[in-house]
Design an enzyme around this catalytic site. Sequence first.
Site, short mmCIF file in Angstrom:
data_model
loop_
_atom_site.label_atom_id
_atom_site.label_comp_id
_atom_site.label_asym_id
_atom_site.label_seq_id
_atom_site.Cartn_x
_atom_site.Cartn_y
_atom_site.Cartn_z
N PRO A 66 0.85 -1.20 0.00
CA PRO A 66 0.00 0.00 0.00
C PRO A 66 0.89 1.25 0.00
O PRO A 66 1.90 1.29 0.69
CB PRO A 66 -0.79 -0.10 1.30
CG PRO A 66 -0.60 -1.50 1.78
CD PRO A 66 0.67 -1.99 1.20
N HIS A 67 0.51 2.25 -0.77
CA HIS A 67 1.29 3.47 -0.83
C HIS A 67 0.39 4.64 -1.18
O HIS A 67 -0.66 4.46 -1.81
CB HIS A 67 2.43 3.35 -1.85
CG HIS A 67 1.97 2.95 -3.20
ND1 HIS A 67 1.69 1.64 -3.53
CD2 HIS A 67 1.72 3.67 -4.31
CE1 HIS A 67 1.31 1.58 -4.79
NE2 HIS A 67 1.30 2.80 -5.29
#
Length: 154
Positions: A66-67
């Site tokens: 996730p980013h």
Amino acid sequence: MSLESILPPERALFAVPGGSKKRVLEFFSTFIAQNIPSLDSQEVFGRLVGREKLGSTGIGNGVAIPHARDPHCKTPIAGFLKLQEAINFDAIDGEPVDLIFILLVPEAADDTHLALLAQVASLMNDADTRARLRKSESQSQLYETLIHAIQNLE
């Protein structure tokens, strides 16, 4: 910029309760906001969830990255979570996820963002690294394994 410089030992979390993708992202958002006062947990959570709506960051082999960009993020921030039990993350291979590497970057960090994502992908695409991370039995062992693998990338 290397992953090692943005991942301090206290952000390699061991045996994190899973439950669901949403719960894990919420957990990390609260955790990171407690560690970095300039970040707002609801904003971080909203940005991570917003990125997931564009397409899952579950890259396969039990890994998710996730980013998100955050305007209150002054420098890139990384966190690593080893979950107690794997969760559905809508990964491209349909497999549940138990290793999660999270990146938050400043709004304008285009090249840095992409370079860090590439480093994480290289790191997590290595089957030996994933196996060693899964065998880790403590937070310190998890962190040492991560750092050793990061240093071998460079």
